[in-house]
Enzyme design. Structure first.
Site, PDB file in Angstrom:
ATOM      1  CG  ASN A 105      26.004  -5.932   9.251  1.00  0.00           C
ATOM      2  OD1 ASN A 105      26.551  -5.071   9.949  1.00  0.00           O
ATOM      3  ND2 ASN A 105      26.243  -7.229   9.394  1.00  0.00           N
ATOM      4  N   GLY A 112      30.318 -12.271   2.152  1.00  0.00           N
ATOM      5  CA  GLY A 112      31.582 -11.636   1.783  1.00  0.00           C
ATOM      6  C   GLY A 112      32.399 -12.434   0.784  1.00  0.00           C
ATOM      7  CG  HIS A 114      26.347 -11.190  11.419  1.00  0.00           C
ATOM      8  ND1 HIS A 114      27.552 -11.691  10.992  1.00  0.00           N
ATOM      9  CD2 HIS A 114      25.755 -10.638  10.332  1.00  0.00           C
ATOM     10  CE1 HIS A 114      27.688 -11.430   9.694  1.00  0.00           C
ATOM     11  NE2 HIS A 114      26.607 -10.787   9.271  1.00  0.00           N
ATOM     12  CD  GLU A 148      23.451 -12.232   7.052  1.00  0.00           C
ATOM     13  OE1 GLU A 148      23.414 -11.288   6.251  1.00  0.00           O
ATOM     14  OE2 GLU A 148      24.222 -12.266   8.016  1.00  0.00           O
ATOM     15  CB  SER A 162      27.416 -12.350  -2.101  1.00  0.00           C
ATOM     16  OG  SER A 162      28.602 -12.695  -1.398  1.00  0.00           O
ATOM     17  CD  GLU A 216      30.878 -10.909   9.469  1.00  0.00           C
ATOM     18  OE1 GLU A 216      30.688  -9.791   9.983  1.00  0.00           O
ATOM     19  OE2 GLU A 216      30.765 -11.107   8.240  1.00  0.00           O
ATOM     20  CE  LYS A 231      29.037  -8.122   7.177  1.00  0.00           C
ATOM     21  NZ  LYS A 231      29.466  -9.340   6.519  1.00  0.00           N
TER      22      LYS A 231
HETATM   23  P1  13P Z   1      27.959  -9.441   2.340  1.00  0.00           P
HETATM   24  O1  13P Z   1      26.754  -8.774   1.717  1.00  0.00           O
HETATM   25  O2  13P Z   1      29.181  -8.566   2.324  1.00  0.00           O
HETATM   26  O3  13P Z   1      28.174 -10.812   1.787  1.00  0.00           O
HETATM   27  O4  13P Z   1      27.619  -9.625   3.901  1.00  0.00           O
HETATM   28  C1  13P Z   1      26.396 -10.166   4.264  1.00  0.00           C
HETATM   29  C2  13P Z   1      26.210  -9.996   5.712  1.00  0.00           C
HETATM   30  O5  13P Z   1      26.911 -10.577   6.520  1.00  0.00           O
HETATM   31  C3  13P Z   1      25.169  -9.053   6.171  1.00  0.00           C
HETATM   32  O6  13P Z   1      24.951  -9.175   7.535  1.00  0.00           O
END
Ligand code: 13P
Length: 252
Positions: free
Chosen positions: A9, A174, A96, A168, A214, A98, A11
């Site tokens: 992903n 992150g 997601h 997740e 992560s 976010e 982002k």
């Molecule tokens: P990270 O791997 O940067 O922690 O992000 C995970 C994520 O949100 C994948 O959709």
């Protein structure tokens, strides 16, 4: 019977030019591999056409990160599933954290988007996960089960295996703080248990559950060994081709 599925992903990273270079590198690195693992990337909207063109006939899947629930209309700034499908996109992330946290997506919106995916022929990658406060209060399982019930409640049993679930935990996204393999496995077993209790047996057996939060080259192998972890949804570490390839190798 469940093939592992590793999705990057991106982002809000990699515009069309950078995306094209990355997709080309991925295509070359994965050419001729014995495809024991399914692989996909989720670029930002604007980079989707370049990536779809580059990855045509490679078996590498292309996902969008979001969609609007309606087919078309006065929704300034939005993109529908039909438009994504028309552009050659196969999968779409839905719910997601976010989107839920920063853009106010409720369980009800997430449910509409799951159905919009099916209507337009996209395969949903449905993200669920608890916040740190919810985990600390001991509510992580009920939060995840509530998210699943809300999003999948009206999905027919035989359609459920075409949904990829992604657990997740918000506190692991992150932050560099990965869930331990056991912590992740525990929640994946809860999710599979919910599938078992809710649908005929083939659904729990065949529905893939990715872990996200992560994931890196260095921790992927341990996570991928767990019996109910069927792949990964990777953020930061998927932006670097070498590291993303390490994660794919760890799943194979
Ligand atoms: P990270 O791997 O940067 O922690 O992000 C995970 C994520 O949100 C994948 O959709």
């Amino acid at each position: 019977m469940r093939r592992k599925f590793i999705v990057g992903n991106w982002k809000m990273h990699k515009g069309p030019a950078e995306a094209d270079t990355f997709a080309d590198a991925l295509k070359r690195a994965l050419a001729g591999r014995d495809a024991a693992v399914d692989v996909g990337v989720a670029p930002p909207f604007l980079s989707l056409p370049a990536v779809v063109a580059r990855l045509k006939h490679t078996g590498i899947q292309v996902a969008a990160q979001n969609l609007h629930a309606e087919i078309q209309g006065a929704y300034t700034g939005e993109v529908s599933g039909e438009m994504l499908r028309g552009a050659g996109v196969a999968y779409c992330l839905v719910g997601h954290s976010e989107r839920r946290q920063l853009f106010g997506e409720t369980d009800a919106v997430v449910e509409k988007k799951v159905h919009a995916c099916f209507r337009s022929g996209l395969l949903p990658i449905l993200c669920v996960g608890e916040t740190l406060a919810e985990r600390e209060a001991g509510h992580e399982r009920e939060v995840v089960v509530r998210q699943l019930q809300a999003a999948l409640g009206k999905v027919q049993a035989d359609q459920v295996p075409s949904v990829t679930l992604a657990y997740e935990p918000v506190w692991a996204i992150g932050t560099g703080k990965t869930a331990s393999p056991l912590q992740a496995q525990e929640m994946h077993a809860t999710i599979r248990g919910w599938l078992e209790a809710t649908y005929p047996a083939f659904v729990a057996r065949s529905t893939r559950i990715q872990y996200g939060g992560s994931v890196k080259g260095a921790n992927a192998a341990e996570l991928m060994k767990m019996p109910d972890i069927d792949g990964a949804l990777v953020g930061g570490a998927a932006l670097n081709a070498e590291e993303f390839l390490q994660i794919i190798a760890a799943a194979g």
